[in-house]
Design an enzyme around this catalytic site. Structure first.
Site, PDB file in Angstrom:
ATOM      1  N   GLY A  37     -15.072  50.442  24.498  1.00 62.05           N
ATOM      2  CA  GLY A  37     -15.711  48.913  25.047  1.00 62.05           C
ATOM      3  C   GLY A  37     -14.425  48.391  24.824  1.00 62.05           C
ATOM      4  N   CYS A  53     -29.530  49.193  18.564  1.00 64.78           N
ATOM      5  CA  CYS A  53     -30.794  48.693  17.675  1.00 64.78           C
ATOM      6  C   CYS A  53     -31.531  49.651  18.748  1.00 64.78           C
ATOM      7  CB  CYS A  53     -31.386  47.218  19.535  1.00 64.78           C
ATOM      8  SG  CYS A  53     -30.910  45.611  17.769  1.00 64.78           S
TER       9      CYS A  53
HETATM   10  C1  SPV Z   1     -22.802  48.537  23.163  1.00 64.47           C
HETATM   11  O1  SPV Z   1     -22.106  48.095  22.071  1.00 64.47           O
HETATM   12  O2  SPV Z   1     -23.953  47.965  23.618  1.00 64.47           O
HETATM   13  C2  SPV Z   1     -22.450  49.583  23.584  1.00 64.47           C
HETATM   14  C3  SPV Z   1     -20.743  49.757  23.654  1.00 64.47           C
HETATM   15  O3  SPV Z   1     -22.747  49.855  24.560  1.00 64.47           O
HETATM   16  S1  SPV Z   1     -19.596  49.208  24.321  1.00 64.47           S
HETATM   17  O4  SPV Z   1     -19.315  49.885  25.520  1.00 64.47           O
HETATM   18  O5  SPV Z   1     -18.804  49.508  23.059  1.00 64.47           O
HETATM   19  O6  SPV Z   1     -20.042  47.295  25.050  1.00 64.47           O
END
Ligand code: SPV
Ligand code: MN
Length: 649
Positions: free
Chosen positions: A240, A293
């Site tokens: 992320g 969620c």
């Molecule tokens: C989120 O945290 O909403 C994700 C993973 O889908 S990330 O790539 O860390 O955003």
């Protein structure tokens, strides 16, 4: 406001290459024959200049062009294993990657939008002026790939040719990042030039983990240059933070939709899934939910799963809302994934034949384990913080969990049994009939309710909340999560909101095609609805009932009860839907779930109004919807008291 190509292009300012001639010279000097040959189909001059600048800035020892061929993808897998970024697990095609203990989730406080002087930004995001960002990049990025290989891949965010698809370049010294990119995005090496030409833009992403030590992490930055649609990421590996094809480029697409595609496109933090209704008809849903969620679970509860995280929309010539998933894979949270709630995903994770990159779970005898998998847990192993045994605590004496809360699995979506691969890859997109917004709300909103018009629908999105965690408790114990997209909205919330009102009220929709917009809430608890105990009033699998009812409602097969907050389901229409998932549905439970707790809803409206009143230029429609709801709720309270059961509505 957003002006593209404003201010210095930082990559060029630091890399020093400004012309295609210089770029071609550099490429001829730095790439070996094989990789030069692989780069020849890419003729887009801006792309070649970006690549050349990334090379002069990062000074890698060697450069690998990923053509997306089977041999190149295998090279990337082997590189990642050889460098120790991934390790093989017992199951064929399974590997484990660990991020540093300090780098287990999005580093929100080290994530910045790079802006120009005077640009209005989201009040919920951090930004840094261009000059300061250049200082950081000049200090930390030159030479960051010395001793490493730079890998360069070309991807499409969406099926090639789709109206809302946008191409992007991913540059990284991490094999794990490129390996993940191959599972999550469509390699568009052969189509890159044509797509960049068709769309008129592409995104660029430059990442290096550097030495990847805990001491480096405080220096980590995730920078998104809005004006040049270029990201920079340093000293971290969590996808992320590093695979900025995902949330980095999602943020650019939100910007692009908000400022350059008003009434034409939207870019949302939403799943896309289909439900099969009476006589086999398919109805498609797109739904927003904050991270963690249950978005992935909801998506996979459909019969025709398309995507679990991101959706990009447009309105086609027939006035139909269309959605594509910019991704082709899943980067899913594994905590609480088990046979009961997620059977198809479990087939991939515990069965044979699926390529899976695991991250930050517990490994014992080369087998991954995680909290909430419904299996017997081992006593020891290795996890995100090193050696682990049952009862292990950190320096402060707090228990270290077996697997990190944000541990994930990365795999192709097409591996999931109910994935509608043909539709997901169709550039025409999925025809979306229902939009849902959900949060994590213990006490206020019912499990499902439907907006009476588009303005009310947009306001449902604007009003999403999630229960605060122990460290984030505000005055009321809830955290606002506008559209569940707020972490990814760069510009002013008012601009984004206006774009939502314009899009959903567009005259391009007919009465027949305008999407139904609804709220969903799976998190009501007994204690908050007149019962006892902190347990939830429903179960994970009830989501099929709420989506099933919306499916019928969207086709006019059931009517709702009209209330101040929108339409609620009739008890009699829910009973058969519960029967279809082998559950009884007592009327008493229905009353607990669908009674209007008027004071709570009024408090929620006040909370939202107050928060939005601190923003400039919020569209008046928002306040009009709140004002009308308030009047209607107060009247209802006068007549029936503070808690109104559906029989009185
Ligand atoms: C989120 O945290 O909403 C994700 C993973 O889908 S990330 O790539 O860390 O955003
Ligand atoms: Mn997400």
């Amino acid at each position: 406001m957003l002006e593209l190509k404003k201010g210095d292009d930082i990559l060029a300012a630091v890399g020093g290459i400004n012309t295609i001639g210089e770029a071609r010279d550099l490429i001829a000097r730095k790439l070996d024959d094989e990789n030069q040959k692989k780069l020849t189909p890419i003729k887009n001059e801006d792309a070649l200049i970006k690549i050349a600048n990334a090379i002069t800035m990062c000074t890698p020892d060697s450069i690998f062009i990923n053509s997306g061929s089977a041999a190149d993808v295998q090279w990337i897998r082997d590189y990642s294993l050889g460098k120790g970024e991934e390790k093989k697990l017992a199951k064929d095609g399974h590997t484990i990657h660990f991020d540093l203990p300090q780098d287990q989730a999005r580093l929100v406080n080290q994530t910045y939008y790079i802006i120009n002087e005077g640009e209005k930004m989201s009040s919920l995001a951090k930004s840094v002026l261009r000059a300061e960002a250049i200082d950081y990049i000049k200090e930390f990025m030159p030479g960051i790939m010395t001793g490493k290989t730079m890998m360069i891949g070309f991807y499409s965010r969406g099926p090639v040719g789709a109206e809302a698809a946008i191409p992007a370049i991913e540059i990284s010294s991490s094999g794990y990042v490129l390996h993940s990119a191959e599972l999550l995005y469509r390699n568009c090496y052969s189509d890159f030039d044509a797509e960049a030409e068709r769309v008129g833009l592409f995104y660029s992403n430059v990442h290096s983990e550097g030495n990847n030590t805990p001491e480096d992490v405080p220096n980590a930055r995730i920078f998104m240059d809005r004006s040049w649609m270029t990201t920079f990421s340093t000293f971290c590996t969590y996808a992320g933070n590093t695979l900025l094809l995902k949330k980095g480029n999602h943020r650019f697409t939100v910007d692009y939709a908000t400022y350059y595609q008003v009434e034409k496109q939207l870019s949302e933090h939403m799943f896309i899934t289909g439900m099969t209704g009476p006589d086999g008809r398919k109805t498609f849903f797109a739904g927003a939910a904050p991270s963690g969620c249950g978005k992935t679970t909801t998506a996979m509860a459909g019969t025709d799963f398309v995507g679990d995280d991101l959706a990009q929309f447009w309105i086609d010539k027939g006035g139909v809302l269309r959605a594509i998933n910019p991704e082709k894979g899943i980067f899913g949270i594994v905590e609480d994934v088990n046979r009961e709630g997620d059977p198809y995903l479990m087939d991939c994770l515990r069965g044979d034949g699926t390529e899976v990159i695991w991250s930050n779970v517990l490994i014992t005898d080369d087998v991954p384990h995680w909290i909430g998998n419904g299996e017997t847990a081992p006593d020891k192993g290795v996890n995100f913080q090193g050696e682990w045994h049952k009862g292990k605590t950190d320096e402060a004496g707090n228990p270290i969990p077996m697997s990190h809360k944000n541990s994930r699995c990365t795999l192709l979506a097409s591996e999931i049994e109910n994935h509608a691969t043909g539709l997901a890859e169709d550039p025409a997109g999925a025809p979306v009939k229902v939009i849902t917004y959900s949060g994590r709300d213990a006490d206020t909103m019912p499990p499902v309710w439907v907006a009476r018009n588009s303005d009310e629908g947009v306001v449902i999105g604007a009003s999403i909340v999630s229960k605060a965690t122990a460290t984030e408790i505000g005055a009321t114990g809830v955290r606002r999560q506008p559209w569940a997209n707020a972490p990814f909205i760069p510009g002013a919330l008012s601009d984004y909101m206006r774009a939502q009102f314009t899009f959903f009220n567009s005259a391009k929709f007919s009465d027949k095609t305008r999407p139904v917009m609804a709220g969903l809430n799976y998190f009501l608890t007994h204690v908050d609805r007149g019962g006892s105990g902190t347990g939830l009033l429903g179960e994970k699998k009830d989501v099929k009932v709420w989506l099933g009812w919306l499916e019928l409602f969207a086709h006019g097969d059931v009517k709702g009860i009209e209330t101040a907050i929108g339409f609620l389901p009739e008890y009699d229409d829910l009973v058969p839907l519960f029967k279809s998932i082998d559950k009884e549905y007592p009327k008493a439970l229905y009353d607990m779930q669908f009674a209007l707790y008027i004071d709570k809803i009024l408090d929620r409206i006040e909370l939202q109004k107050e928060a939005y009143s601190k923003e400039e230029d919020i569209p008046g429609e928002l306040y009009e919807v709140y004002a009308k709801q308030k009047v209607d709720l107060e009247q209802l309270k006068e007549k029936h008291g503070a808690i109104v059961t559906p029989d009185n509505l």
